[in-house]
Design a protein around this motif. Structure first.
Motif, mmCIF file in Angstrom:
data_model
loop_
_atom_site.group_PDB
_atom_site.id
_atom_site.type_symbol
_atom_site.label_atom_id
_atom_site.label_comp_id
_atom_site.label_asym_id
_atom_site.label_seq_id
_atom_site.Cartn_x
_atom_site.Cartn_y
_atom_site.Cartn_z
ATOM 1 N N ARG A 126 42.695 16.624 30.886
ATOM 2 C CA ARG A 126 43.202 17.921 30.434
ATOM 3 C C ARG A 126 43.148 18.058 28.922
ATOM 4 N N PHE A 127 43.044 16.908 28.217
ATOM 5 C CA PHE A 127 43.128 17.002 26.764
ATOM 6 C C PHE A 127 42.261 15.980 26.030
ATOM 7 N N THR A 128 42.581 14.710 26.111
ATOM 8 C CA THR A 128 42.025 13.735 25.171
ATOM 9 C C THR A 128 40.503 13.648 25.191
ATOM 10 N N HIS A 129 39.908 13.410 26.352
ATOM 11 C CA HIS A 129 38.456 13.303 26.422
ATOM 12 C C HIS A 129 37.789 14.639 26.091
ATOM 13 N N LEU A 130 38.410 15.724 26.502
ATOM 14 C CA LEU A 130 37.831 17.050 26.252
ATOM 15 C C LEU A 130 37.844 17.390 24.765
ATOM 16 N N VAL A 131 38.938 17.074 24.078
ATOM 17 C CA VAL A 131 39.016 17.342 22.645
ATOM 18 C C VAL A 131 37.983 16.515 21.889
ATOM 19 N N ALA A 132 37.879 15.235 22.237
ATOM 20 C CA ALA A 132 36.914 14.372 21.554
ATOM 21 C C ALA A 132 35.493 14.860 21.767
ATOM 22 N N GLY A 133 35.160 15.234 23.005
ATOM 23 C CA GLY A 133 33.806 15.705 23.288
ATOM 24 C C GLY A 133 33.481 17.012 22.595
ATOM 25 N N ALA A 134 34.433 17.952 22.613
ATOM 26 C CA ALA A 134 34.205 19.242 21.968
ATOM 27 C C ALA A 134 34.106 19.091 20.451
ATOM 28 N N TYR A 135 34.958 18.241 19.884
ATOM 29 C CA TYR A 135 34.909 18.015 18.431
ATOM 30 C C TYR A 135 33.612 17.314 18.043
ATOM 31 N N LYS A 136 33.141 16.407 18.902
ATOM 32 C CA LYS A 136 31.868 15.727 18.647
ATOM 33 C C LYS A 136 30.735 16.750 18.533
ATOM 34 N N LYS A 137 30.737 17.735 19.417
ATOM 35 C CA LYS A 137 29.716 18.788 19.388
ATOM 36 C C LYS A 137 29.786 19.562 18.076
#
Length: 333
Positions: A233-244
């Motif tokens: 819901r948060f941690t992996h999604l934030v990291a992936g989106a910020y990486k982009k």
């Protein structure tokens, strides 16, 4: 007498590692550390008292190798410790396949690099593992850095972030995200201590978009994302989106997924992932992670089950940084 968990499965590669640095045994490695005034097991157990014996011996080997190599910089010492940690992985295990030991060395070296200005724990905020890791890094890294390292916690839930801040003496940063303009506003900053812990800034986001906005505001260079309840819901999604976002503007961002792959809350049976998969968290961490750890952020047994040493991933980051700094301090005397 040297004795530790899964010793029979690890000694071949451990001895090969020691020989590269001119040592014949772990006993000799221990003597090298003590001759420089370093009681490595005591330092490791101070960081996580419940760690297994193999963690103490892994860091003994890494510290001795760094001292024997003649390196004078903590960053180089951290990379050597990563080699030692990798030698303590069981061949063919999840930890071995992911090169977890090497990843720990790379992460610690990043934290000690002057190019890295901000380190983020992408936290579940339902556990204290990230808080423990943040405290350890702040206490050690700045001893050898010219510029103080900024450390933040970025997790789901504003009330949870305030509670984590108050209980650990951090600075709580209350925010509001405007979903029409994509702008993040700082509403309040409150420090719950007057010491070094107050330098750690703790954010609580309402959702992924606000979490990414926090990463952008702090200009995060390196992050480690946990594998708690909020990972999908948060941690992996934030990291992936910020990486982009970072790739789009040619910014260097090193993303580490801690605990990715144990699948304890979203395992194969719950996601129809198949018998060879560790679940959805495993897949998500592989999509964006520059390095992916294996096992719990805090529980030694979970990490050992993955074929690594018995120490939580977050405490291990603190141990690698602290001992690498100790190597440099020993050279500077």
């Amino acid at each position: 007498m040297v004795k530790f968990q899964n010793m029979d499965k690890k000694m071949g590669q451990i001895e090969a590692f020691l020989k590269r640095y001119g040592m014949d045994s772990l006993d000799e490695a221990g003597e090298v550390c003590l001759s420089c005034g370093m009681d490595v097991p005591a330092i490791v157990r101070e960081i996580q008292p419940i760690c297994f014996d193999d963690a103490c011996w892994a860091y003994t080997a890494g510290t001795a190798a760094a001292l024997s190599s003649g390196t004078a910089e903590a960053r180089e010492a951290a990379l050597i410790m990563g080699e030692a940690l990798q030698a303590f992985c069981v061949k063919g295990s999840v930890a071995d396949e992911r090169q977890v030991g090497t990843g720990h060395g790379r992460l610690a070296a990043m934290v000690l690099s002057e190019e890295v200005r901000c380190f983020a724990f992408l936290a579940g905020h339902e556990s204290f593992a990230a808080a423990e890791g943040a405290i350890g890094i702040v206490q050690s890294a700045d001893k050898v850095r010219k510029t103080p390292l900024k450390v933040i916690l970025n997790g789901l839930g504003k009330d949870a972030a305030r509670m984590i801040s108050r209980m650990n003496g951090f600075t709580y940063v209350k925010t509001r995200f405007d979903y029409k303009t994509d702008e993040l506003a700082i509403l309040e900053e409150k420090s719950y201590s007057g010491g070094g812990r107050a330098r750690i800034r703790c954010y609580g986001a309402d959702d992924v978009r606000e979490g990414v906005a926090v990463m952008e505001r702090e200009n995060v260079d390196v992050s480690i994302s946990g594998n708690g309840t909020n990972m999908v819901r948060f941690t992996h999604l934030v990291a992936g989106a910020y990486k982009k976002r970072c790739l789009e503007r040619n910014k260097t961002y090193f993303a580490c997924a801690s605990g990715g792959g144990i699948g304890r809350t979203l395992g194969p049976d719950e996601t129809s992932a198949g018998p060879a998969s560790y679940g959805l968290t495993d897949s998500m961490s592989r999509m964006y992670g520059d390095t992916t750890f294996a096992g719990s952020s805090s529980v030694p047994a979970h990490v050992a089950m993955m074929g690594f040493v018995g120490m939580g991933n977050n405490p291990m980051v603190g141990a690698t940084v602290r001992l690498a700094v100790a190597v440099q301090e020993s050279r500077d005397k």
